[in-house]
Design an enzyme around this catalytic site. Structure first.
Site, PDB file in Angstrom:
ATOM      1  N   ARG A 123       2.551 -16.102  -8.844  1.00 33.58           N
ATOM      2  CA  ARG A 123       2.955 -14.721  -9.103  1.00 33.58           C
ATOM      3  C   ARG A 123       4.093 -14.294  -8.179  1.00 33.58           C
ATOM      4  NH1 ARG A 123      -1.736 -10.262  -9.624  1.00 33.58           N
ATOM      5  NH2 ARG A 123      -1.809 -10.328  -7.353  1.00 33.58           N
ATOM      6  N   ARG A 167      -9.750 -13.406  -1.176  1.00 29.62           N
ATOM      7  CA  ARG A 167      -9.891 -12.348  -2.183  1.00 29.62           C
ATOM      8  C   ARG A 167     -10.928 -12.728  -3.231  1.00 29.62           C
ATOM      9  NH1 ARG A 167      -3.991 -12.233  -3.899  1.00 29.62           N
ATOM     10  NH2 ARG A 167      -4.489 -10.655  -5.443  1.00 29.62           N
TER      11      ARG A 167
HETATM   12  P1  ADP Z   1      -5.736  -7.972  -7.128  1.00 28.50           P
HETATM   13  O1  ADP Z   1      -6.631  -7.346  -8.156  1.00 28.50           O
HETATM   14  O2  ADP Z   1      -4.810  -8.965  -7.715  1.00 28.50           O
HETATM   15  O3  ADP Z   1      -6.454  -8.460  -5.897  1.00 28.50           O
HETATM   16  P2  ADP Z   1      -4.666  -5.379  -6.449  1.00 28.50           P
HETATM   17  O4  ADP Z   1      -3.230  -5.100  -6.518  1.00 28.50           O
HETATM   18  O5  ADP Z   1      -5.575  -4.701  -7.400  1.00 28.50           O
HETATM   19  O6  ADP Z   1      -4.737  -6.943  -6.555  1.00 28.50           O
HETATM   20  O7  ADP Z   1      -5.213  -5.067  -4.986  1.00 28.50           O
HETATM   21  C1  ADP Z   1      -4.585  -5.585  -3.834  1.00 28.50           C
HETATM   22  C2  ADP Z   1      -5.352  -5.194  -2.565  1.00 28.50           C
HETATM   23  O8  ADP Z   1      -5.431  -3.754  -2.484  1.00 28.50           O
HETATM   24  C3  ADP Z   1      -6.803  -5.637  -2.520  1.00 28.50           C
HETATM   25  O9  ADP Z   1      -6.946  -6.947  -2.055  1.00 28.50           O
HETATM   26  C4  ADP Z   1      -7.401  -4.593  -1.557  1.00 28.50           C
HETATM   27  O10 ADP Z   1      -7.097  -4.875  -0.225  1.00 28.50           O
HETATM   28  C5  ADP Z   1      -6.666  -3.330  -1.938  1.00 28.50           C
HETATM   29  N1  ADP Z   1      -7.415  -2.550  -2.965  1.00 28.50           N
HETATM   30  C6  ADP Z   1      -7.019  -2.284  -4.239  1.00 28.50           C
HETATM   31  N2  ADP Z   1      -7.935  -1.553  -4.893  1.00 28.50           N
HETATM   32  C7  ADP Z   1      -8.953  -1.348  -4.024  1.00 28.50           C
HETATM   33  C8  ADP Z   1     -10.214  -0.686  -4.089  1.00 28.50           C
HETATM   34  N3  ADP Z   1     -10.632  -0.051  -5.211  1.00 28.50           N
HETATM   35  N4  ADP Z   1     -11.005  -0.680  -2.988  1.00 28.50           N
HETATM   36  C9  ADP Z   1     -10.616  -1.291  -1.858  1.00 28.50           C
HETATM   37  N5  ADP Z   1      -9.459  -1.937  -1.726  1.00 28.50           N
HETATM   38  C10 ADP Z   1      -8.625  -1.979  -2.783  1.00 28.50           C
END
Ligand code: ADP
Ligand code: ZN
Length: 215
Positions: A123, A167
């Site tokens: 990505r 993750r």
């Molecule tokens: P992905 O789903 O590919 O891991 P995101 O862009 O949704 O990527 O999220 C990236 C990072 O943002 C997560 O690894 C986390 O640290 C933070 N994050 C996003 N949404 C949340 C949430 N609802 N609660 C806690 N942390 C979040």
């Protein structure tokens, strides 16, 4: 219609949410995008979130919940929304229920871990506008610059092997229990996100249409 898109990192939630949101005129609310925007803007909230994100951990619930609460008050959400990447913990889901943030359908996109690693490591994102690409599955016209704005393509700091593994562990431990939570509420619909983007979009669209017909 009020939707949650649930699924592991790399399942394609963001891309699919964007397409469904456009089709149904819903607001697309990605907590990951919102947090990265705060980070780019150098706000105190962004600075607080940065360490967690770079380590592949979740940002504390209170920070994320407040971000979403404010966002849902905006005009474009009144017609319905897709929450993409939120809730991600049982606590976030419970707070939503307690504060009457409505959800009609939870669409769960399933993809095997091996596939996720491949997707996440290929990505790329635009440094300027945040547009998402993939070296194999969604390359830009020249492989170097953003199709939207000509900006430089970069690898997200959390799309490196060690953080990707972290993750996935965090997803299985903290987010996956939400499937059971919403299954008990009768809101869970599961689809396979294994296929290429267009095919997944077709599957997601038909699941959403079917769920909408039952509302
Ligand atoms: P992905 O789903 O590919 O891991 P995101 O862009 O949704 O990527 O999220 C990236 C990072 O943002 C997560 O690894 C986390 O640290 C933070 N994050 C996003 N949404 C949340 C949430 N609802 N609660 C806690 N942390 C979040
Ligand atoms: Zn761009």
């Amino acid at each position: 219609m009020k939707l949650i898109f649930l699924g592991p990192p790399g399942a394609g939630k963001g891309t699919q949410a964007e397409r469904i949101a456009a089709r149904y005129g819903l607001a697309h609310i990605s907590t990951g995008d919102m947090l990265r925007a705060e980070l780019r803007a150098g706000t105190p909230l962004g600075q607080q979130a940065q360490g967690y994100m770079n380590r592949g951990e979740l940002v504390p619930d209170d920070i994320v919940v407040e971000l979403v609460r404010v966002r849902l008050g905006e005009e474009d959400c009144q017609n319905g929304y897709i929450l993409d990447g939120f809730p991600r913990t049982l606590t976030q889901a419970q707070i939503m229920d307690e504060t009457s943030i409505d959800v009609d359908v939870v669409l769960n996109i399933e993809v095997a871990d091996e596939k996720l690693v491949e997707r996440l490591s290929g990505r790329r994102e635009c440094k300027s506008c945040g547009a998402a690409y993939h070296v194999l599955y969604h390359p830009t016209h020249d492989g170097k610059t953003c199709d939207e704005c000509g900006g430089e393509l970069v690898t997200r700091s959390d799309d490196v092997p060690e953080v990707i593994r972290k993750r996935l562990v965090v997803y299985h431990r903290q987010t996956e229990p939400l499937k059971e939570y919403y299954r008990k509420q009768g809101k869970l619909t599961t689809v396979q996100g294994q296929e290429e983007l267009a095919e997944t979009t077709r599957i997601v669209l038909s699941a959403v249409a079917e769920a909408e017909a039952k509302l």
